[in-house]
Design a protein around this motif. Sequence first.
Motif, PDB file in Angstrom:
ATOM      1  N   LEU A  51       0.829  -1.202   0.000  1.00 46.52           N
ATOM      2  CA  LEU A  51       0.000   0.000   0.000  1.00 46.52           C
ATOM      3  C   LEU A  51       0.864   1.253   0.000  1.00 46.52           C
ATOM      4  CD1 LEU A  51      -2.731   1.445   0.207  1.00 46.52           C
ATOM      5  CD2 LEU A  51      -2.553   1.209   2.690  1.00 46.52           C
ATOM      6  N   GLU A  52       1.915   1.229   0.787  1.00 44.92           N
ATOM      7  CA  GLU A  52       2.809   2.382   0.859  1.00 44.92           C
ATOM      8  C   GLU A  52       3.429   2.692  -0.506  1.00 44.92           C
ATOM      9  OE1 GLU A  52       5.760   3.876   4.349  1.00 44.92           O
ATOM     10  OE2 GLU A  52       6.041   1.830   3.629  1.00 44.92           O
ATOM     11  N   ARG A  53       3.849   1.650  -1.214  1.00 42.99           N
ATOM     12  CA  ARG A  53       4.419   1.856  -2.548  1.00 42.99           C
ATOM     13  C   ARG A  53       3.376   2.441  -3.507  1.00 42.99           C
ATOM     14  NH1 ARG A  53       7.000  -2.617  -0.722  1.00 42.99           N
ATOM     15  NH2 ARG A  53       5.634  -4.149  -1.676  1.00 42.99           N
ATOM     16  N   LYS A  54       2.144   1.976  -3.402  1.00 43.38           N
ATOM     17  CA  LYS A  54       1.083   2.523  -4.253  1.00 43.38           C
ATOM     18  C   LYS A  54       0.822   3.991  -3.917  1.00 43.38           C
ATOM     19  CE  LYS A  54      -1.296  -1.834  -5.090  1.00 43.38           C
ATOM     20  NZ  LYS A  54      -2.499  -2.634  -4.840  1.00 43.38           N
ATOM     21  N   LEU A  55       0.809   4.312  -2.632  1.00 49.95           N
ATOM     22  CA  LEU A  55       0.599   5.701  -2.235  1.00 49.95           C
ATOM     23  C   LEU A  55       1.745   6.587  -2.714  1.00 49.95           C
ATOM     24  CD1 LEU A  55      -0.776   5.217   1.394  1.00 49.95           C
ATOM     25  CD2 LEU A  55      -2.075   5.899  -0.634  1.00 49.95           C
ATOM     26  N   GLN A  56       2.968   6.073  -2.644  1.00 47.93           N
ATOM     27  CA  GLN A  56       4.127   6.843  -3.094  1.00 47.93           C
ATOM     28  C   GLN A  56       4.099   7.084  -4.603  1.00 47.93           C
ATOM     29  OE1 GLN A  56       7.344   4.443  -1.629  1.00 47.93           O
ATOM     30  NE2 GLN A  56       7.355   5.443   0.368  1.00 47.93           N
ATOM     31  N   SER A  57       3.433   6.205  -5.329  1.00 51.70           N
ATOM     32  CA  SER A  57       3.393   6.352  -6.781  1.00 51.70           C
ATOM     33  C   SER A  57       2.305   7.320  -7.254  1.00 51.70           C
ATOM     34  CB  SER A  57       3.192   4.985  -7.451  1.00 51.70           C
ATOM     35  OG  SER A  57       1.863   4.535  -7.245  1.00 51.70           O
ATOM     36  N   LEU A  58       1.437   7.737  -6.333  1.00 50.43           N
ATOM     37  CA  LEU A  58       0.389   8.681  -6.722  1.00 50.43           C
ATOM     38  C   LEU A  58       1.023  10.027  -7.068  1.00 50.43           C
ATOM     39  CD1 LEU A  58      -2.344   7.914  -4.030  1.00 50.43           C
ATOM     40  CD2 LEU A  58      -2.333   7.222  -6.428  1.00 50.43           C
ATOM     41  N   PRO A  59       0.460  10.732  -8.031  1.00 52.91           N
ATOM     42  CA  PRO A  59       1.060  12.006  -8.449  1.00 52.91           C
ATOM     43  C   PRO A  59       0.900  13.087  -7.380  1.00 52.91           C
ATOM     44  CG  PRO A  59      -0.997  11.614  -9.616  1.00 52.91           C
ATOM     45  CD  PRO A  59      -0.713  10.382  -8.811  1.00 52.91           C
ATOM     46  N   LEU A  60       2.002  13.656  -6.979  1.00 56.41           N
ATOM     47  CA  LEU A  60       2.033  14.705  -5.972  1.00 56.41           C
ATOM     48  C   LEU A  60       1.281  15.954  -6.431  1.00 56.41           C
ATOM     49  CD1 LEU A  60       3.237  15.281  -3.189  1.00 56.41           C
ATOM     50  CD2 LEU A  60       5.255  16.178  -4.331  1.00 56.41           C
ATOM     51  N   THR A  61       1.127  16.101  -7.718  1.00 57.53           N
ATOM     52  CA  THR A  61       0.463  17.278  -8.268  1.00 57.53           C
ATOM     53  C   THR A  61      -1.058  17.206  -8.189  1.00 57.53           C
ATOM     54  OG1 THR A  61       0.587  16.273 -10.452  1.00 57.53           O
ATOM     55  CG2 THR A  61       2.353  17.794  -9.849  1.00 57.53           C
ATOM     56  N   LYS A  62      -1.597  16.051  -7.851  1.00 55.47           N
ATOM     57  CA  LYS A  62      -3.051  15.875  -7.766  1.00 55.47           C
ATOM     58  C   LYS A  62      -3.501  16.068  -6.315  1.00 55.47           C
ATOM     59  CE  LYS A  62      -3.944  14.200 -11.976  1.00 55.47           C
ATOM     60  NZ  LYS A  62      -4.965  14.638 -12.866  1.00 55.47           N
ATOM     61  N   LYS A  63      -4.418  17.016  -6.112  1.00 56.35           N
ATOM     62  CA  LYS A  63      -4.902  17.329  -4.769  1.00 56.35           C
ATOM     63  C   LYS A  63      -5.535  16.111  -4.096  1.00 56.35           C
ATOM     64  CE  LYS A  63      -7.717  20.621  -2.255  1.00 56.35           C
ATOM     65  NZ  LYS A  63      -8.536  21.825  -2.335  1.00 56.35           N
ATOM     66  N   ASP A  64      -6.360  15.347  -4.821  1.00 56.68           N
ATOM     67  CA  ASP A  64      -7.009  14.168  -4.245  1.00 56.68           C
ATOM     68  C   ASP A  64      -5.991  13.117  -3.815  1.00 56.68           C
ATOM     69  OD1 ASP A  64      -9.460  15.339  -4.643  1.00 56.68           O
ATOM     70  OD2 ASP A  64      -9.968  14.148  -6.412  1.00 56.68           O
ATOM     71  N   ALA A  65      -4.946  12.955  -4.605  1.00 59.40           N
ATOM     72  CA  ALA A  65      -3.897  11.985  -4.270  1.00 59.40           C
ATOM     73  C   ALA A  65      -3.175  12.405  -2.992  1.00 59.40           C
ATOM     74  CB  ALA A  65      -2.914  11.844  -5.425  1.00 59.40           C
ATOM     75  N   ARG A  66      -2.876  13.684  -2.867  1.00 57.13           N
ATOM     76  CA  ARG A  66      -2.213  14.168  -1.645  1.00 57.13           C
ATOM     77  C   ARG A  66      -3.114  13.965  -0.433  1.00 57.13           C
ATOM     78  NH1 ARG A  66      -1.304  18.600  -4.998  1.00 57.13           N
ATOM     79  NH2 ARG A  66      -2.647  19.935  -3.704  1.00 57.13           N
ATOM     80  N   ALA A  67      -4.385  14.285  -0.576  1.00 57.58           N
ATOM     81  CA  ALA A  67      -5.331  14.142   0.537  1.00 57.58           C
ATOM     82  C   ALA A  67      -5.478  12.676   0.949  1.00 57.58           C
ATOM     83  CB  ALA A  67      -6.684  14.731   0.152  1.00 57.58           C
ATOM     84  N   PHE A  68      -5.594  11.790  -0.018  1.00 58.50           N
ATOM     85  CA  PHE A  68      -5.748  10.368   0.258  1.00 58.50           C
ATOM     86  C   PHE A  68      -4.502   9.830   0.971  1.00 58.50           C
ATOM     87  CE2 PHE A  68      -6.070   5.836  -0.947  1.00 58.50           C
ATOM     88  CZ  PHE A  68      -7.369   5.596  -0.527  1.00 58.50           C
ATOM     89  N   THR A  69      -3.329  10.213   0.498  1.00 56.98           N
ATOM     90  CA  THR A  69      -2.073   9.779   1.106  1.00 56.98           C
ATOM     91  C   THR A  69      -1.963  10.299   2.535  1.00 56.98           C
ATOM     92  OG1 THR A  69      -1.000   9.686  -1.043  1.00 56.98           O
ATOM     93  CG2 THR A  69       0.448   9.802   0.863  1.00 56.98           C
ATOM     94  N   ARG A  70      -2.289  11.574   2.732  1.00 59.29           N
ATOM     95  CA  ARG A  70      -2.242  12.147   4.088  1.00 59.29           C
ATOM     96  C   ARG A  70      -3.183  11.406   5.034  1.00 59.29           C
ATOM     97  NH1 ARG A  70      -2.822  17.451   1.537  1.00 59.29           N
ATOM     98  NH2 ARG A  70      -0.705  18.182   1.215  1.00 59.29           N
ATOM     99  N   PHE A  71      -4.377  11.102   4.528  1.00 56.12           N
ATOM    100  CA  PHE A  71      -5.382  10.433   5.349  1.00 56.12           C
ATOM    101  C   PHE A  71      -4.825   9.140   5.937  1.00 56.12           C
ATOM    102  CE2 PHE A  71      -8.794   7.254   5.651  1.00 56.12           C
ATOM    103  CZ  PHE A  71      -9.636   7.866   6.558  1.00 56.12           C
ATOM    104  N   PHE A  72      -4.215   8.308   5.093  1.00 58.17           N
ATOM    105  CA  PHE A  72      -3.705   7.021   5.564  1.00 58.17           C
ATOM    106  C   PHE A  72      -2.417   7.153   6.362  1.00 58.17           C
ATOM    107  CE2 PHE A  72      -6.547   5.154   2.385  1.00 58.17           C
ATOM    108  CZ  PHE A  72      -7.092   4.145   3.143  1.00 58.17           C
ATOM    109  N   LEU A  73      -1.481   7.929   5.870  1.00 62.06           N
ATOM    110  CA  LEU A  73      -0.167   7.952   6.504  1.00 62.06           C
ATOM    111  C   LEU A  73      -0.126   8.765   7.792  1.00 62.06           C
ATOM    112  CD1 LEU A  73       2.183   8.172   3.394  1.00 62.06           C
ATOM    113  CD2 LEU A  73       1.500   6.160   4.712  1.00 62.06           C
ATOM    114  N   SER A  74      -0.894   9.838   7.876  1.00 62.95           N
ATOM    115  CA  SER A  74      -0.832  10.659   9.092  1.00 62.95           C
ATOM    116  C   SER A  74      -1.413   9.933  10.296  1.00 62.95           C
ATOM    117  CB  SER A  74      -1.551  11.992   8.875  1.00 62.95           C
ATOM    118  OG  SER A  74      -2.941  11.796   8.700  1.00 62.95           O
TER     119      SER A  74
END
Length: 143
Positions: A51-74
């Motif tokens: 899951l972590e690798r998939k989250l890391q592969s999400l584009p940093l430029t996409k707001k939804d991707a950043r929000a989703f990653t923050r939700f899980f990792l924080s």
Amino acid sequence: MLMGEHRHNMDSKGRLIIPSRLRDSLGESFVVTRGLDNCLFIYPPEEWGKLERKLQSLPLTKKDARAFTRFFLSGAMESTLDNQGRVHIPLPLREHADLEKACVIVGVSTRLEVWAEDKWDSYMEDSRQSLESFSENLLDLDL
């Protein structure tokens, strides 16, 4: 494979027993984080790594991707079981899932989910009523 439905009470210190048949699949340490649908997700190390690798592969430029990653990792924390097979769930995670005493631990293939018992029962009742439409949609996925 993690599967089954198990009901246990959380103690006043936020400790919850993980059923013995699920403990081996979790390993010595595992990750607990916020889950979707107001529950918690518990991942064995290998599955968390995927899951972590998939989250890391999400584009940093996409707001939804950043929000989703923050939700899980924080909300994620590495954890272990104590000698009695209990996991301590910190207050912020308990608040996210509305966990107080009666809990349901659900095995969902690659992860465990921890639900407040009343939320799980309500979710299951709603799901039963929608099962036919679920079935029709899953046919499109070749299941």
